[in-house]
Design a protein around this motif. Structure first.
Motif, short mmCIF file in Angstrom:
data_model
loop_
_atom_site.label_atom_id
_atom_site.label_comp_id
_atom_site.label_asym_id
_atom_site.label_seq_id
_atom_site.Cartn_x
_atom_site.Cartn_y
_atom_site.Cartn_z
N LEU A 1 0.81 -1.22 0.00
CA LEU A 1 0.00 0.00 0.00
C LEU A 1 0.84 1.27 0.00
N GLY A 2 2.16 1.12 -0.13
CA GLY A 2 3.03 2.28 -0.27
C GLY A 2 3.48 2.91 1.03
N VAL A 3 3.34 2.22 2.14
CA VAL A 3 3.76 2.74 3.43
C VAL A 3 5.28 2.61 3.55
N ASN A 4 5.93 3.64 4.11
CA ASN A 4 7.37 3.61 4.35
C ASN A 4 7.64 2.76 5.60
N ILE A 5 7.75 1.47 5.40
CA ILE A 5 7.88 0.52 6.51
C ILE A 5 9.17 0.75 7.29
N ASP A 6 10.26 1.10 6.62
CA ASP A 6 11.53 1.31 7.32
C ASP A 6 11.42 2.40 8.38
N SER A 7 10.77 3.49 8.06
CA SER A 7 10.65 4.57 9.05
C SER A 7 9.72 4.17 10.19
N ILE A 8 8.70 3.40 9.87
CA ILE A 8 7.78 2.96 10.92
C ILE A 8 8.47 1.94 11.83
N GLN A 9 9.27 1.04 11.25
CA GLN A 9 9.99 0.07 12.08
C GLN A 9 10.95 0.76 13.03
N SER A 10 11.53 1.86 12.60
CA SER A 10 12.51 2.54 13.45
C SER A 10 11.88 3.19 14.68
N ILE A 11 10.58 3.46 14.65
CA ILE A 11 9.92 4.09 15.81
C ILE A 11 9.03 3.12 16.59
N SER A 12 8.95 1.88 16.13
CA SER A 12 8.07 0.90 16.77
C SER A 12 8.89 -0.01 17.68
N LEU A 13 8.52 -0.04 18.95
CA LEU A 13 9.29 -0.82 19.92
C LEU A 13 8.81 -2.26 20.05
N THR A 14 7.58 -2.53 19.66
CA THR A 14 7.03 -3.88 19.78
C THR A 14 6.35 -4.27 18.47
N ARG A 15 6.06 -5.55 18.34
CA ARG A 15 5.31 -6.02 17.16
C ARG A 15 3.93 -5.36 17.12
N GLN A 16 3.32 -5.23 18.28
CA GLN A 16 2.00 -4.63 18.36
C GLN A 16 2.02 -3.17 17.92
N SER A 17 3.03 -2.44 18.36
CA SER A 17 3.10 -1.03 17.95
C SER A 17 3.45 -0.89 16.47
N LEU A 18 4.23 -1.82 15.93
CA LEU A 18 4.53 -1.80 14.50
C LEU A 18 3.24 -1.95 13.70
N VAL A 19 2.41 -2.93 14.06
CA VAL A 19 1.15 -3.13 13.35
C VAL A 19 0.25 -1.91 13.52
N ARG A 20 0.14 -1.39 14.72
CA ARG A 20 -0.68 -0.21 14.98
C ARG A 20 -0.20 0.98 14.15
N ASN A 21 1.13 1.18 14.06
CA ASN A 21 1.67 2.30 13.28
C ASN A 21 1.45 2.11 11.78
N ILE A 22 1.51 0.87 11.31
CA ILE A 22 1.21 0.60 9.90
C ILE A 22 -0.26 0.93 9.63
N LYS A 23 -1.13 0.49 10.51
CA LYS A 23 -2.56 0.79 10.35
C LYS A 23 -2.80 2.29 10.35
N ASP A 24 -2.17 2.99 11.27
CA ASP A 24 -2.33 4.45 11.32
C ASP A 24 -1.88 5.10 10.01
N ALA A 25 -0.75 4.64 9.49
CA ALA A 25 -0.23 5.21 8.23
C ALA A 25 -1.20 4.95 7.07
N VAL A 26 -1.80 3.78 7.06
CA VAL A 26 -2.72 3.43 5.96
C VAL A 26 -4.06 4.13 6.14
N PHE A 27 -4.64 4.04 7.32
CA PHE A 27 -5.99 4.53 7.53
C PHE A 27 -6.06 6.05 7.67
N GLU A 28 -4.97 6.66 8.10
CA GLU A 28 -4.96 8.12 8.24
C GLU A 28 -4.35 8.80 7.04
N GLY A 29 -3.85 7.99 6.11
CA GLY A 29 -3.31 8.53 4.87
C GLY A 29 -1.98 9.10 5.04
#
Length: 112
Positions: A84-112
């Motif tokens: 879906l075009g999300v910059n996963i590398d930048s999200i992984q760098s700020i996510s401390l847990t698997r749960q926060s990584l998924v939450r941050n991916i969802k935020d990036a997708v759903f909030e545009g």
């Protein structure tokens, strides 16, 4: 192989960062077989840490298993996010847990 935007959103919505999806569950949810082949692996239970214990549904509740073959939903969320075009590398760098990584991916997708 890619999935439709609607299918990708539905799959992403089911991810939470904690679950292992069986191959059968992935197929029922219409995860592309190529993705299943790429992401599926054998996982072992760690009896030292509760959050690394694998349990499966059982008629009596849940039972702990030693090994499980499936797809981590966090890996599926990353795969969907990339599609879906999300910059996963930048999200992984700020996510401390698997749960926060998924939450941050969802935020990036759903909030545009």
């Amino acid at each position: 192989m890619s999935v439709s935007y609607d299918r990708a959103l539905a799959l992403l919505d089911e991810c939470n960062g904690d679950d292992l999806w069986s191959v059968d569950h992935c197929q029922l949810r219409r995860v592309p077989q190529e993705w299943i082949d790429e992401l599926a692996d054998a996982f072992e239970t760690s009896y030292r840490f509760r959050d690394q214990t694998i349990s499966v549904p059982d008629p009596a509740g849940r039972r702990v298993v030693n090994q499980y073959h499936g797809v981590r939903d966090v890996d599926l969320a990353v795969k969907i996010g990339r599609q879906l075009g999300v910059n996963i590398d930048s999200i992984q760098s700020i996510s401390l847990t698997r749960q926060s990584l998924v939450r941050n991916i969802k935020d990036a997708v759903f909030e545009g």
